[in-house]
Design a protein around this motif. Structure first.
Motif, PDB file in Angstrom:
ATOM      1  N   HIS A 153       0.819  -1.211   0.000  1.00 41.07           N
ATOM      2  CA  HIS A 153       0.000   0.000   0.000  1.00 41.07           C
ATOM      3  C   HIS A 153       0.856   1.265   0.000  1.00 41.07           C
ATOM      4  N   SER A 154       2.155   1.076  -0.017  1.00 36.47           N
ATOM      5  CA  SER A 154       3.063   2.223  -0.013  1.00 36.47           C
ATOM      6  C   SER A 154       3.387   2.651  -1.445  1.00 36.47           C
ATOM      7  N   PRO A 155       3.292   3.949  -1.743  1.00 34.78           N
ATOM      8  CA  PRO A 155       3.650   4.436  -3.082  1.00 34.78           C
ATOM      9  C   PRO A 155       5.102   4.126  -3.443  1.00 34.78           C
ATOM     10  N   THR A 156       5.941   3.949  -2.428  1.00 33.72           N
ATOM     11  CA  THR A 156       7.363   3.678  -2.659  1.00 33.72           C
ATOM     12  C   THR A 156       7.554   2.345  -3.365  1.00 33.72           C
ATOM     13  N   PHE A 157       6.658   1.379  -3.115  1.00 30.81           N
ATOM     14  CA  PHE A 157       6.837   0.032  -3.650  1.00 30.81           C
ATOM     15  C   PHE A 157       5.808  -0.310  -4.733  1.00 30.81           C
ATOM     16  N   GLN A 158       5.371   0.704  -5.476  1.00 34.35           N
ATOM     17  CA  GLN A 158       4.430   0.441  -6.560  1.00 34.35           C
ATOM     18  C   GLN A 158       5.036  -0.446  -7.637  1.00 34.35           C
ATOM     19  N   ALA A 159       6.341  -0.388  -7.814  1.00 34.15           N
ATOM     20  CA  ALA A 159       7.031  -1.271  -8.773  1.00 34.15           C
ATOM     21  C   ALA A 159       7.787  -2.370  -8.031  1.00 34.15           C
ATOM     22  N   GLY A 160       7.335  -2.691  -6.805  1.00 34.76           N
ATOM     23  CA  GLY A 160       8.056  -3.660  -6.001  1.00 34.76           C
ATOM     24  C   GLY A 160       9.331  -3.040  -5.464  1.00 34.76           C
ATOM     25  N   ILE A 161      10.376  -3.845  -5.371  1.00 35.63           N
ATOM     26  CA  ILE A 161      11.649  -3.304  -4.892  1.00 35.63           C
ATOM     27  C   ILE A 161      12.448  -2.681  -6.023  1.00 35.63           C
ATOM     28  N   PHE A 162      11.907  -2.734  -7.237  1.00 35.82           N
ATOM     29  CA  PHE A 162      12.580  -2.148  -8.396  1.00 35.82           C
ATOM     30  C   PHE A 162      11.956  -0.789  -8.730  1.00 35.82           C
ATOM     31  N   THR A 163      12.465  -0.159  -9.747  1.00 35.70           N
ATOM     32  CA  THR A 163      11.861   1.089 -10.219  1.00 35.70           C
ATOM     33  C   THR A 163      11.085   0.806 -11.497  1.00 35.70           C
ATOM     34  N   GLU A 164      10.167   1.698 -11.833  1.00 31.40           N
ATOM     35  CA  GLU A 164       9.388   1.526 -13.052  1.00 31.40           C
ATOM     36  C   GLU A 164      10.283   1.521 -14.288  1.00 31.40           C
ATOM     37  N   ASP A 165      11.353   2.317 -14.262  1.00 33.96           N
ATOM     38  CA  ASP A 165      12.277   2.364 -15.398  1.00 33.96           C
ATOM     39  C   ASP A 165      12.983   1.032 -15.588  1.00 33.96           C
ATOM     40  N   ILE A 166      13.360   0.387 -14.492  1.00 32.74           N
ATOM     41  CA  ILE A 166      14.030  -0.918 -14.599  1.00 32.74           C
ATOM     42  C   ILE A 166      13.094  -1.946 -15.216  1.00 32.74           C
ATOM     43  N   VAL A 167      11.853  -1.986 -14.744  1.00 35.16           N
ATOM     44  CA  VAL A 167      10.881  -2.933 -15.289  1.00 35.16           C
ATOM     45  C   VAL A 167      10.603  -2.627 -16.763  1.00 35.16           C
ATOM     46  N   GLN A 168      10.625  -1.367 -17.113  1.00 32.46           N
ATOM     47  CA  GLN A 168      10.412  -0.978 -18.501  1.00 32.46           C
ATOM     48  C   GLN A 168      11.553  -1.467 -19.382  1.00 32.46           C
ATOM     49  N   VAL A 169      12.785  -1.396 -18.883  1.00 32.94           N
ATOM     50  CA  VAL A 169      13.932  -1.938 -19.622  1.00 32.94           C
ATOM     51  C   VAL A 169      13.767  -3.439 -19.813  1.00 32.94           C
ATOM     52  N   TRP A 170      13.371  -4.134 -18.748  1.00 34.43           N
ATOM     53  CA  TRP A 170      13.170  -5.581 -18.848  1.00 34.43           C
ATOM     54  C   TRP A 170      12.128  -5.914 -19.916  1.00 34.43           C
ATOM     55  N   ALA A 171      11.079  -5.125 -19.995  1.00 33.59           N
ATOM     56  CA  ALA A 171      10.008  -5.395 -20.963  1.00 33.59           C
ATOM     57  C   ALA A 171      10.511  -5.305 -22.398  1.00 33.59           C
ATOM     58  N   GLY A 172      11.524  -4.466 -22.634  1.00 28.14           N
ATOM     59  CA  GLY A 172      12.036  -4.311 -23.990  1.00 28.14           C
ATOM     60  C   GLY A 172      13.145  -5.275 -24.357  1.00 28.14           C
ATOM     61  N   LEU A 173      13.746  -5.926 -23.355  1.00 27.91           N
ATOM     62  CA  LEU A 173      14.884  -6.809 -23.628  1.00 27.91           C
ATOM     63  C   LEU A 173      14.539  -8.061 -24.433  1.00 27.91           C
ATOM     64  N   PRO A 174      13.444  -8.784 -24.127  1.00 28.29           N
ATOM     65  CA  PRO A 174      13.200 -10.042 -24.845  1.00 28.29           C
ATOM     66  C   PRO A 174      13.123  -9.883 -26.353  1.00 28.29           C
ATOM     67  N   GLY A 175      12.475  -8.825 -26.820  1.00 29.26           N
ATOM     68  CA  GLY A 175      12.368  -8.608 -28.255  1.00 29.26           C
ATOM     69  C   GLY A 175      13.713  -8.382 -28.922  1.00 29.26           C
ATOM     70  N   LEU A 176      14.684  -7.882 -28.171  1.00 31.89           N
ATOM     71  CA  LEU A 176      16.040  -7.696 -28.699  1.00 31.89           C
ATOM     72  C   LEU A 176      16.840  -8.992 -28.612  1.00 31.89           C
ATOM     73  N   LEU A 177      16.756  -9.660 -27.475  1.00 26.67           N
ATOM     74  CA  LEU A 177      17.587 -10.841 -27.234  1.00 26.67           C
ATOM     75  C   LEU A 177      17.194 -12.030 -28.090  1.00 26.67           C
ATOM     76  N   ILE A 178      15.916 -12.133 -28.480  1.00 29.30           N
ATOM     77  CA  ILE A 178      15.506 -13.270 -29.303  1.00 29.30           C
ATOM     78  C   ILE A 178      16.220 -13.245 -30.650  1.00 29.30           C
ATOM     79  N   ASN A 179      16.579 -12.056 -31.132  1.00 35.63           N
ATOM     80  CA  ASN A 179      17.325 -11.976 -32.388  1.00 35.63           C
ATOM     81  C   ASN A 179      18.700 -12.626 -32.240  1.00 35.63           C
TER      82      ASN A 179
END
Length: 468
Positions: A58-84
């Protein structure tokens, strides 16, 4: 987004992989299930990220868990690159056998693999037409998700994210990633159950009892006295680091594939695309063409590289690193909410895919592969549920000393299998074809191809080998 964020996101993933390996070593059940470290690390990333910890906090600090939204966003873009990278590595440094030997040895696996893949399309599209689309309102392209996820795996699912989005089936990405996880888990867990059953009931010619599986295989740590080099240096570091050279070969393959795809998109626009308002290649992702680029590079090197600069083991290491990071990043950025919103269709597809794979393995493998059908067919079962790596793991578990032709035959199969299904051109084009032409024509084509390979496997390879 800064380079610092991207770099730190990769560091976090690498740390999670180490934690995953530590957990696997410390928990025996995970060893006995042969769960890959990337899957364990991905589960950690998912639980500690926005989809689990972030939702319960319920804390705004942990809306992205222990990570940041930017880190999760990077992860979301990695698979499409790595599959190549994963697909570009498939055939670089792979010595192509003579066509006759490849067909005779790998032919039964080719027939079985194609039969299962097209059967997954048939069952999936039927479910989409009869249940998933009319009742739950999902796109009929959901009919392709079993093959995309089970045979293609996380990489193929991630590589098709742009295709899903451009064709208005955005939820297809998360459903495919989720089904890929189910596929790998079912491939490993059910595969180990099948191995135990086969060893106890005399189906296996190489494994007499489940207890014969070595501690080394279970732990995933090679004893010091059995360790081998992970690659061979083909160049002097005074001129270029050998790993750098091999990364360069992979890059050339991807760039070549990119140029081929762009050329096809351009030609399509100038010809039938403009005339009939039909476009296919603009929706096809890059990774199958990266594989074609790798094949073309290997043909070139086989003819002109007199110094034998490519070391296949080094290419395997590059591919392995890309696959580990691909799986963990895909799971870490998975949307459980999308799966929850489509839970019943998700369960229907998952159960249908698992049941189909088990039934076809037990029924078709003995008929298509009479000699060592159990050891050899396990590779095709593993690939049909959780990509080729799962199949190889199951074969090595039941035949650790390579007493059967299973591993070689399975390798020959990939030459004629991977370019088309399991992430190849057919897989990449399946969703655009269903959207463009409708599910019925794709269903008919899939059924015909399934029947052709079914007949080929039983009447040609099965009959031939029984008479040997």
């Amino acid at each position: 987004m800064t380079l610092e964020v991207i770099g730190f996101a990769l560091i976090v993933l690498a740390t999670l992989l180490i934690l995953g390996k530590y957990i696997r070593v410390k928990i025996p059940i995970l060893q006995r299930l042969f769960l890959p470290t990337s899957l364990i690390g991905g589960s950690l990333a998912l639980m500690l990220g926005p989809e689990v910890l972030g939702r319960f906090s319920h804390s705004p600090t942990f809306q992205a868990g222990i990570f940041t939204e930017d880190i999760v966003q990077v992860w979301a873009g990695l698979p499409g690159l790595l599959i190549n990278i994963v697909f570009a590595c498939l055939f670089i440094g792979f010595v192509l056998p003579k066509p006759k030997k490849m067909w005779e040895t790998g032919g039964p696996h080719i027939a079985l693999g194609y039969t299962i893949s097209f059967a997954q399309y048939v069952v999936g599209i039927l479910l989409a037409i009869l249940i998933i689309t009319p009742i739950f309102g999902l796109s009929p392209a959901a009919g392709a998700l079993i093959e995309i996820s089970f045979v293609g795996g996380h990489g193929t699912a991630a590589g098709l994210q742009g295709t899903f989005n451009s064709l208005g089936f955005e939820e297809g990405y998360d459903l495919a990633i989720g089904l890929s996880t189910v596929g790998i888990l079912s491939g490993i867990i059910i595969g180990m159950v099948i191995i135990n059953w086969g060893a106890r009931n005399g189906k296996s010619k190489t494994l007499q009892h489940p207890n014969d599986i070595s501690i080394e295989q279970q732990s995933g740590i090679v004893p010091v006295e059995k360790r081998e080099s992970a690659g061979t240096k083909t160049t002097s570091t005074m001129s270029i680091e050998p790993l750098t050279l091999h990364i360069g070969f992979v890059s050339i393959s991807i760039f070549s594939g990119y140029m081929i795809l762009e050329l096809l998109v351009w030609l399509e626009t100038l010809t039938y695309g403009k005339a009939f308002d039909f476009y296919l290649f603009e929706y096809v992702p890059l990774f199958p063409f990266a594989m074609i680029g790798g094949i073309l590079l290997q043909i070139f090197l086989s003819r002109f590289d007199k110094q034998h600069l490519v070391d296949r083991e080094s290419i395997n290491r590059i591919q392995g690193v890309a696959l580990d990071f691909l799986i963990i990043s895909a799971m870490g950025s998975l949307s459980l909410q999308v799966i929850g919103n489509n839970l019943i269709p998700f369960i229907i597809l998952a159960v249908a895919g698992i049941a189909l794979n088990v039934i076809l393995f037990l029924y078709l493998a003995p008929k298509m592969i009479p000699h060592y059908w159990f050891e050899r067919g396990l590779g095709d079962f593993g690939q049909s549920t959780g990509v080729a790596a799962t199949g190889i793991m199951l074969m090595r578990t039941v035949d650790p000393e390579n007493k059967t032709p299973a591993l070689n035959a399975f390798g020959y199969k990939q030459i004629l299998f991977e370019p088309m299904v399991g992430g190849g051109l057919v897989t990449a084009a399946s969703v655009p074809f269903i959207i463009q032409f409708g599910p019925i024509p794709v269903l008919i084509a899939s059924f015909i191809l399934m029947a052709v390979f079914w007949y080929l496997g039983i009447k040609v390879f099965g009959k031939k080998q029984k008479n040997d």
